[in-house]
Design an enzyme around this catalytic site. Structure first.
Site, short mmCIF file in Angstrom:
data_model
loop_
_atom_site.label_atom_id
_atom_site.label_comp_id
_atom_site.label_asym_id
_atom_site.label_seq_id
_atom_site.Cartn_x
_atom_site.Cartn_y
_atom_site.Cartn_z
N GLU A 211 0.88 -1.17 0.00
CA GLU A 211 0.00 0.00 0.00
C GLU A 211 0.92 1.22 0.00
O GLU A 211 1.49 1.58 1.03
CB GLU A 211 -0.89 -0.02 1.25
N CYS A 245 -1.89 9.49 2.21
CA CYS A 245 -1.60 8.91 0.90
C CYS A 245 -2.66 9.25 -0.12
O CYS A 245 -2.43 9.16 -1.32
CB CYS A 245 -1.48 7.40 1.03
#
Ligand code: NAD
Length: 465
Positions: A211, A245
């Site tokens: 991720e 993110c």
């Protein structure tokens, strides 16, 4: 290293004996206990995150606890169905056989977490791993030590280290853990470290979920509702001080509404800033290194000719930076070259679809792509002509919070998906089973000798039916 090897060996024995074939209700009980612990210690968790980087407890509750708890509830409610073996129809030429998929735990898994949402990004993958029946070693981030300490306390109170263990430390410790032959490695962090993790995983052929991050574009079409668009973009730069993110990295605004966008943005910024004085707690930057990095990016950007849309305000002592919006910058500006991971946002005018697509495609595939538009054709065209891990239309960030959709990037922004069922699958070996009828098999007709007549039947089955 030896201590980690011993822990690993202990978990192996424990996994085979106690976890591999654990029932849905056993796993659910573990998640229920975890949820109860989090509820009882919610203030301690928020305090720990506040001590790490001054994150407002309200924001910790909203972005970490709420989303995590709803994800746990969803997992508990659906786990029995997810775990159930699924029968699959056999093709007719395999008549007589039966096939099904068993959802087995991968085994021993390593979770490496970042600091930016230090609680949820460490605990959420562990929830999926437990749901799938694995044993876990978790290494939270060394940059958020107070949160890492409470995570360690939580798992050590709830689980034997033979099942879930927390190992603290930085890159060196992670490097040692990565030498162990885990069945799966779930890493959340930067693409730079993601590559190190994937190389290490290759030595043991461990599967990986990565991720990662990237440069998320936000596109504002002339059909967009400007008022809500600006509010939402602004909030995304306040939330967690945009150390996220999924935070937008640059905004592309259609030239026909560019001036109006900038004017409205200035007004909204004043409103946000006046609201923040009335008790809004602004999240700080994680450490001096990142504070200096973001400040330098802002200064370099302005020095190289970009125009500030609002004054650049920061508080070095509290490591707080007010969101700064800039315009008129070259695409070659350093601000456009990397993931900002902080409260800065370049606003760029575009004229044509081609120009917009060329810019987005010149960068690695982003984790998130944001489209603000009321025009269905425009939205469809952008979606069809770009790639990203996730898409959000008319808002930002919220796609992370829906545990019913897979979350993750593509290539540079990540490999594999997480959350809810996707998270369960990431930690699951979908083991295929096929059973043949012991008395009868249609395929017996194809046993040698391979005669012309058999070839005819084979041709018929292959091409005609
Ligand atoms: P990072 O890559 O620096 O660190 C992440 C983890 O990796 C930490 O636990 C760290 O100790 C460990 N690590 C550091 N160096 C290592 C090495 N050489 N070998 C093995 N492990 C090592 O990332 P960060 O600064 O903590 O987080 C920011 C990055 O994470 C951003 O790029 C952001 O986009 C990304 N991120 C992605 C998601 C997502 O869900 N896709 C979520 C949050 C953050």
């Amino acid at each position: 290293m030896q201590a980690y090897q011993e822990l690993f060996d202990l978990q192996r024995t424990y996994f085979l004996k106690n976890c591999k074939n654990s029932s849905a209700s056993e796993r659910k009980q573990k998640l229920i206990r975890l949820k109860k612990w989090i509820k009882q210690h919610q203030t301690d968790i928020s305090d720990a995150v506040y001590r790490d980087f001054g994150k407002a407890p309200f924001e910790t509750h909203l972005t970490e606890l709420l989303v995590l708890i709803k994800g746990i509830d969803h997992t508990i409610a659906n786990l029995p169905v997810w775990m159930q073996s699924k029968h699959i129809a056999s093709p007719y030429f395999l008549t007589g056989t039966k096939s099904w998929i068993r959802y087995e735990p991968k085994g021993q898994v390593l979770v490496i977490a970042p600091w930016n949402f230090p609680f949820i990004l460490a605990v959420n993958p562990v929830v999926s791993a437990i749901a799938a029946g694995n044993c876990v070693i978790l290494k939270p981030s060394e940059l958020s030590p107070h949160c890492s300490a409470i995570i360690q306390q939580m798992f050590s109170e709830l689980f034997d280290a033979k099942e879930v263990a927390v190992v603290q430390g930085g890159a060196e410790v992670a490097g040692k853990l990565l030498k162990l032959p885990f069945n799966h490695i779930f890493f959340t962090g930067s693409p730079r470290v993601g590559k190190i993790v994937m190389k290490a995983a290759a030595d043991n052929l461990s599967s990986v979920t990565l991720e990662l991050g990237g440069q998320n574009p936000a596109i504002v079409h002339h059909s967009a509702n400007l008022k809500t668009t600006i509010e939402r973009l602004l909030w995304s730069k306040y939330l967690n001080a945009a150390q996220s993110c999924v935070s937008p990295n640059y905004v592309l605004v259609h030239r026909s509404i560019y001036a109006e966008f900038i004017n409205l943005l200035k007004q909204k910024l004043e409103w946000f800033q006046s609201v923040s004085k009335q008790g809004y707690q602004m999240t700080g930057i994680i450490n001096d290194y990142h504070f200096g990095r973001i400040k330098k990016l802002a200064e370099q950007c302005v020095d190289s000719g970009a125009k500030q849309i609002n004054p650049f305000r920061f508080d070095k002592e509290k490591r707080q930076i007010q969101p700064l919006f800039v315009q008129d910058l070259e695409i070659s500006n350093p601000l456009m070259k990397e993931e900002i991971f902080g409260p800065l946002l370049p606003v760029i005018a575009y004229d044509h679809m081609d120009e917009l697509l060329a810019l987005i495609r010149s960068k690695p595939i982003p984790l998130a792509l944001y489209i603000f538009s009321e025009n269905k054709r425009f939205i469809k065209e952008i979606i069809n002509k770009t790639s990203s891990g996730t898409i959000m239309i008319n808002d930002t960030t919220l796609q992370f919070a829906n545990h019913k959709i897979p979350f993750g990037g593509a290539n540079h922004s990540g490999i594999g998906k997480a959350h809810g069922y996707a998270g369960f699958l990431a930690f699951t070996n979908q083991r295929s089973v096929m059973k043949q009828n012991s008395n009868f098999s249609l395929l017996r007709i194809f046993y040698p000798p391979y005669t012309a007549w058999k070839q005819k039947i084979l041709n018929f089955i292959t091409w005609k039916i």
